[in-house]
Design a protein around this motif. Structure first.
Motif, PDB file in Angstrom:
ATOM      1  N   VAL A  47       0.844  -1.196   0.000  1.00  0.00           N
ATOM      2  CA  VAL A  47       0.000   0.000   0.000  1.00  0.00           C
ATOM      3  C   VAL A  47       0.875   1.241   0.000  1.00  0.00           C
ATOM      4  N   GLY A  48       0.440   2.236  -0.733  1.00  0.00           N
ATOM      5  CA  GLY A  48       1.174   3.496  -0.785  1.00  0.00           C
ATOM      6  C   GLY A  48       0.863   4.358   0.421  1.00  0.00           C
ATOM      7  N   ARG A  49       1.566   5.448   0.503  1.00  0.00           N
ATOM      8  CA  ARG A  49       1.298   6.390   1.590  1.00  0.00           C
ATOM      9  C   ARG A  49       0.043   7.178   1.276  1.00  0.00           C
ATOM     10  N   GLY A  50      -0.444   7.875   2.234  1.00  0.00           N
ATOM     11  CA  GLY A  50      -1.595   8.727   1.989  1.00  0.00           C
ATOM     12  C   GLY A  50      -2.910   8.139   2.444  1.00  0.00           C
ATOM     13  N   MET A  51      -2.880   7.257   3.422  1.00  0.00           N
ATOM     14  CA  MET A  51      -4.130   6.745   3.953  1.00  0.00           C
ATOM     15  C   MET A  51      -4.186   6.979   5.453  1.00  0.00           C
ATOM     16  N   GLN A  52      -5.384   6.973   5.974  1.00  0.00           N
ATOM     17  CA  GLN A  52      -5.600   7.154   7.402  1.00  0.00           C
ATOM     18  C   GLN A  52      -5.761   5.769   8.025  1.00  0.00           C
ATOM     19  N   ALA A  53      -4.652   5.142   8.365  1.00  0.00           N
ATOM     20  CA  ALA A  53      -4.675   3.767   8.871  1.00  0.00           C
ATOM     21  C   ALA A  53      -5.542   3.623  10.120  1.00  0.00           C
ATOM     22  N   GLU A  54      -5.560   4.640  10.961  1.00  0.00           N
ATOM     23  CA  GLU A  54      -6.337   4.551  12.206  1.00  0.00           C
ATOM     24  C   GLU A  54      -7.843   4.510  11.951  1.00  0.00           C
ATOM     25  N   ASP A  55      -8.282   4.906  10.752  1.00  0.00           N
ATOM     26  CA  ASP A  55      -9.703   4.884  10.421  1.00  0.00           C
ATOM     27  C   ASP A  55     -10.085   3.714   9.515  1.00  0.00           C
ATOM     28  N   ALA A  56      -9.168   2.793   9.262  1.00  0.00           N
ATOM     29  CA  ALA A  56      -9.457   1.631   8.414  1.00  0.00           C
ATOM     30  C   ALA A  56     -10.492   0.741   9.090  1.00  0.00           C
TER      31      ALA A  56
END
Length: 133
Positions: free
Chosen positions: A96-105
């Protein structure tokens, strides 16, 4: 849109002791909207508690066990003569690339499908810029 999730050729981020060679690799579809990436894995027989989703650095891993109701025996008076559904362990990894909100997955199981939603960070979402004259 710019796809930032790629299935990996390997099934595990690193070799694991005791990993079986017959681990299943379920088919997936990957979707993208302006707000999120969504991975949908076809996992019949998976229910809450038999799958685990982890995100570590740039690797998302889905793993668990597919159970079969036939494992506990077949209906009385019937003999299994053909089987295409095979229970067992599964594992699938994605870069996965950067630019995601992992805490909201989020992840949910419904109707034999595992759906993992990875919201995009605000800075990764497209922004329309007004053109003035």
């Amino acid at each position: 849109m710019n796809t930032q999730i790629q299935p990996t050729r390997e099934t595990s981020p690193r070799p694991r002791a005791g990993r079986r060679l017959d681990t299943l690799s379920p088919p997936v579809d990957i979707y993208e909207t302006d707000e999120a990436w969504v991975i949908v894995a076809d996992l019949p027989g998976v229910h809450d508690g038999t799958a685990e989703v982890t995100l570590e650095e740039d690797r998302l891993t889905v793993e668990g066990r597919i159970d079969s109701t036939l494992d506990s025996g077949h209906p009385e008076g019937f003999e299994l003569v053909h089987r295409e559904f095979h229970p067992g362990n599964f594992e699938r990894s994605f870069r996965v690339g950067r630019g995601m909100q992992a805490e909201d997955a989020t992840a949910k199981v419904h109707g034999g499908l595992l759906e993992v939603t990875l919201p995009k960070a605000a800075q990764s979402r497209p922004t329309k810029i007004a053109i003035s004259t």
